[in-house]
Design a protein around this motif. Structure first.
Motif, PDB file in Angstrom:
ATOM      1  N   ASP A 104      -2.610   6.941 -11.839  1.00 55.08           N
ATOM      2  CA  ASP A 104      -3.622   6.428 -10.837  1.00 55.08           C
ATOM      3  C   ASP A 104      -3.492   4.982 -10.377  1.00 55.08           C
ATOM      4  OD1 ASP A 104      -4.631   4.607 -12.692  1.00 55.08           O
ATOM      5  OD2 ASP A 104      -6.004   5.811 -13.505  1.00 55.08           O
ATOM      6  N   GLU A 105      -4.530   4.739  -9.344  1.00 55.54           N
ATOM      7  CA  GLU A 105      -4.182   3.397  -8.550  1.00 55.54           C
ATOM      8  C   GLU A 105      -4.104   2.217  -9.361  1.00 55.54           C
ATOM      9  OE1 GLU A 105      -5.755   1.222  -4.528  1.00 55.54           O
ATOM     10  OE2 GLU A 105      -6.527   3.249  -5.162  1.00 55.54           O
ATOM     11  N   ALA A 106      -5.112   2.349 -10.383  1.00 54.77           N
ATOM     12  CA  ALA A 106      -5.347   1.256 -11.299  1.00 54.77           C
ATOM     13  C   ALA A 106      -3.843   1.076 -12.133  1.00 54.77           C
ATOM     14  CB  ALA A 106      -6.334   1.294 -12.193  1.00 54.77           C
ATOM     15  N   GLU A 165       0.731  -1.032  -0.118  1.00 56.00           N
ATOM     16  CA  GLU A 165      -0.059  -0.206   0.023  1.00 56.00           C
ATOM     17  C   GLU A 165       1.024   1.198   0.261  1.00 56.00           C
ATOM     18  OE1 GLU A 165      -0.292  -1.630   4.319  1.00 56.00           O
ATOM     19  OE2 GLU A 165      -0.183  -2.257   2.202  1.00 56.00           O
ATOM     20  N   LEU A 166       1.924   0.966   0.610  1.00 52.18           N
ATOM     21  CA  LEU A 166       2.820   2.355   0.638  1.00 52.18           C
ATOM     22  C   LEU A 166       3.682   2.549  -0.704  1.00 52.18           C
ATOM     23  CD1 LEU A 166       4.277   4.471   2.264  1.00 52.18           C
ATOM     24  CD2 LEU A 166       6.093   3.111   3.118  1.00 52.18           C
ATOM     25  N   ILE A 219       1.062  -2.240 -12.837  1.00 51.95           N
ATOM     26  CA  ILE A 219       2.433  -2.441 -12.775  1.00 51.95           C
ATOM     27  C   ILE A 219       2.986  -3.416 -11.524  1.00 51.95           C
ATOM     28  CG2 ILE A 219       4.770  -1.313 -12.423  1.00 51.95           C
ATOM     29  CD1 ILE A 219       3.187   1.418 -13.588  1.00 51.95           C
ATOM     30  N   LEU A 220       2.517  -3.415 -10.745  1.00 55.82           N
ATOM     31  CA  LEU A 220       2.705  -4.305  -9.730  1.00 55.82           C
ATOM     32  C   LEU A 220       2.733  -5.780  -9.921  1.00 55.82           C
ATOM     33  CD1 LEU A 220       1.414  -2.248  -6.453  1.00 55.82           C
ATOM     34  CD2 LEU A 220       3.893  -3.136  -6.647  1.00 55.82           C
ATOM     35  N   ALA A 221       1.476  -5.938 -10.624  1.00 57.38           N
ATOM     36  CA  ALA A 221       1.113  -7.154 -11.246  1.00 57.38           C
ATOM     37  C   ALA A 221       2.056  -7.820 -11.771  1.00 57.38           C
ATOM     38  CB  ALA A 221      -0.318  -7.060 -11.986  1.00 57.38           C
ATOM     39  N   THR A 222       2.840  -7.086 -12.682  1.00 57.24           N
ATOM     40  CA  THR A 222       4.101  -7.641 -13.601  1.00 57.24           C
ATOM     41  C   THR A 222       5.139  -7.939 -12.633  1.00 57.24           C
ATOM     42  OG1 THR A 222       5.063  -5.430 -14.157  1.00 57.24           O
ATOM     43  CG2 THR A 222       3.177  -6.134 -15.229  1.00 57.24           C
ATOM     44  N   GLN A 223       5.410  -7.548 -11.356  1.00 58.44           N
ATOM     45  CA  GLN A 223       6.460  -7.828 -10.712  1.00 58.44           C
ATOM     46  C   GLN A 223       6.445  -8.774  -9.644  1.00 58.44           C
ATOM     47  OE1 GLN A 223       7.328  -3.915  -8.692  1.00 58.44           O
ATOM     48  NE2 GLN A 223       7.930  -3.093 -10.717  1.00 58.44           N
ATOM     49  N   ILE A 243       2.237   1.659  -3.627  1.00 57.57           N
ATOM     50  CA  ILE A 243       1.259   2.444  -4.528  1.00 57.57           C
ATOM     51  C   ILE A 243       1.160   4.079  -4.137  1.00 57.57           C
ATOM     52  CG2 ILE A 243      -1.260   2.357  -4.885  1.00 57.57           C
ATOM     53  CD1 ILE A 243      -1.318  -0.541  -4.356  1.00 57.57           C
ATOM     54  N   ARG A 244       0.889   4.232  -3.106  1.00 52.85           N
ATOM     55  CA  ARG A 244       0.938   5.752  -2.427  1.00 52.85           C
ATOM     56  C   ARG A 244       1.892   6.607  -2.991  1.00 52.85           C
ATOM     57  NH1 ARG A 244      -0.484   4.913   2.175  1.00 52.85           N
ATOM     58  NH2 ARG A 244       1.413   5.259   3.502  1.00 52.85           N
ATOM     59  N   ARG A 245       3.124   6.085  -2.840  1.00 51.92           N
ATOM     60  CA  ARG A 245       4.590   6.724  -3.398  1.00 51.92           C
ATOM     61  C   ARG A 245       4.493   6.982  -4.749  1.00 51.92           C
ATOM     62  NH1 ARG A 245       8.737   3.552   0.711  1.00 51.92           N
ATOM     63  NH2 ARG A 245       8.576   4.805   2.470  1.00 51.92           N
ATOM     64  N   THR A 246       4.401   5.860  -5.339  1.00 52.05           N
ATOM     65  CA  THR A 246       4.266   5.742  -6.897  1.00 52.05           C
ATOM     66  C   THR A 246       3.370   6.783  -7.607  1.00 52.05           C
ATOM     67  OG1 THR A 246       5.027   3.346  -6.976  1.00 52.05           O
ATOM     68  CG2 THR A 246       4.153   4.304  -9.251  1.00 52.05           C
ATOM     69  N   MET A 247       1.947   6.747  -7.038  1.00 51.75           N
ATOM     70  CA  MET A 247       0.977   7.931  -7.223  1.00 51.75           C
ATOM     71  C   MET A 247       1.438   9.354  -7.244  1.00 51.75           C
ATOM     72  SD  MET A 247      -2.365   5.753  -5.806  1.00 51.75           S
ATOM     73  CE  MET A 247      -3.394   7.147  -6.446  1.00 51.75           C
ATOM     74  N   LEU A 248       2.169   9.528  -6.000  1.00 51.57           N
ATOM     75  CA  LEU A 248       2.734  10.796  -5.749  1.00 51.57           C
ATOM     76  C   LEU A 248       3.507  11.311  -6.640  1.00 51.57           C
ATOM     77  CD1 LEU A 248       2.513  10.857  -1.934  1.00 51.57           C
ATOM     78  CD2 LEU A 248       1.090  12.152  -3.331  1.00 51.57           C
TER      79      LEU A 248
END
Length: 207
Positions: free
Chosen positions: A149-151, A136-137, A156-160, A139-144
Motif C-alpha cells: 500500500d501507499e504507506a 509520485e511515479l 521504504i522511500l523514507a529510508t532512501q 510510488i504508483r509503480r511500486t504499488m502496482l
C-alpha cells in the motif's frame, strides 16, 4: 581492470528495465538484488545464518526467507536490520565481485539499489548512473508491482536518499518518467559512451 558502471535509483524508478536494455546491447549485468534473492532462496547460502539469527518463524514453509515478514521486522527493529545486513551484505559483495571477475562483456553494469546510501560499492564503480523519475511515479509503480500500500511504499522511500541528493551524485542520468520506448535512445547513447570509456582503459571518475 573492468570498467564498471554503478546503476542505481529509488524504488520503482525502473532500474531492472534499464539493466535489461544494457544487457541486450552486450553489457555484463551484475544485479545485487538478484544475488540477494539467490542467497535467501530455499537452500541458499545465507539461510543457515538467517535461521540461527532469527529462527524458523522468518522462513517460509519451503525454507526461503519470508521477505514480507522480515521487511516488517527490520523496519520496526534497527538491531534486526543490522543483523540482517551483517549476514547478507558481505555475501552479496563477494558474489558480485566473483561475477564481475568472470565478465567477458565490454563493461559491467553493477545494479545496486542502495549504492549511494551505503557507500559499500563506491570505490568499485567508475561512473554512477541514476535512473530517475518523480516520486509520485515511483510510488504508483511500486504499488502496482509489489501489492504494497501507499504507506508501506512511502516508508521504504523514507529510508532512501532524496531524489535531489541522488541526482547530485550522478555522473549520468536516465529519465524514466515517460513511456518505456523513451528509454531506448538514452540507453543506446550511454552504451556508446561506456564503450568508448571502457576502450580508453581509464577510470572516468575518482571517488
Amino acid at each position: 581492470m573492468t570498467f564498471v558502471v554503478g546503476l542505481t535509483g529509488g524504488i520503482g524508478s525502473g532500474k531492472s528495465t534499464v539493466a535489461r536494455r544494457f544487457e541486450a546491447l552486450g553489457a555484463c549485468i551484475v544485479d545485487t538484488d538478484a544475488i540477494a534473492h539467490a542467497l535467501t532462496a530455499a537452500g541458499g547460502e545465507a539461510i543457515a545464518a538467517l535461521r540461527e539469527a532469527f529462527g524458523d518463524a522468518y522462513l517460509t514453509a519451503e525454507g526461503a526467507l519470508d521477505r514480507p515478514r522480515m521487511r516488517a521486522r527490520v523496519f520496526a527493529d534497527p538491531q534486526a536490520k543490522q543483523q540482517l545486513e551483517a549476514i547478507l551484505h558481505p555475501r552479496i559483495r563477494a558474489r558480485a565481485e566473483e561475477a564481475m571477475a568472470r565478465s567477458r562483456g565490454p563493461y559491467v553494469v553493477l545494479v545496486v539499489p542502495l549504492l549511494l546510501e551505503t557507500g559499500a560499492y563506491a570505490q568499485r564503480v567508475d561512473r554512477i548512473l541514476v535512473v530517475d523519475c518523480p516520486e509520485e511515479l515511483q510510488i504508483r509503480r511500486t504499488m502496482l508491482r509489489s501489492g504494497l500500500d501507499e504507506a508501506a511504499v512511502k516508508s521504504i522511500l523514507a529510508t532512501q536518499i532524496s531524489r535531489a541528493a541522488r541526482l547530485a551524485r550522478a555522473d549520468d542520468v536516465i529519465d524514466n518518467s515517460g513511456p518505456e520506448e523513451a528509454l531506448g535512445p538514452q540507453v543506446d547513447a550511454l552504451h556508446r559512451k561506456y564503450l568508448e570509456l571502457a576502450g580508453a582503459g581509464q577510470p572516468a571518475r575518482n571517488l
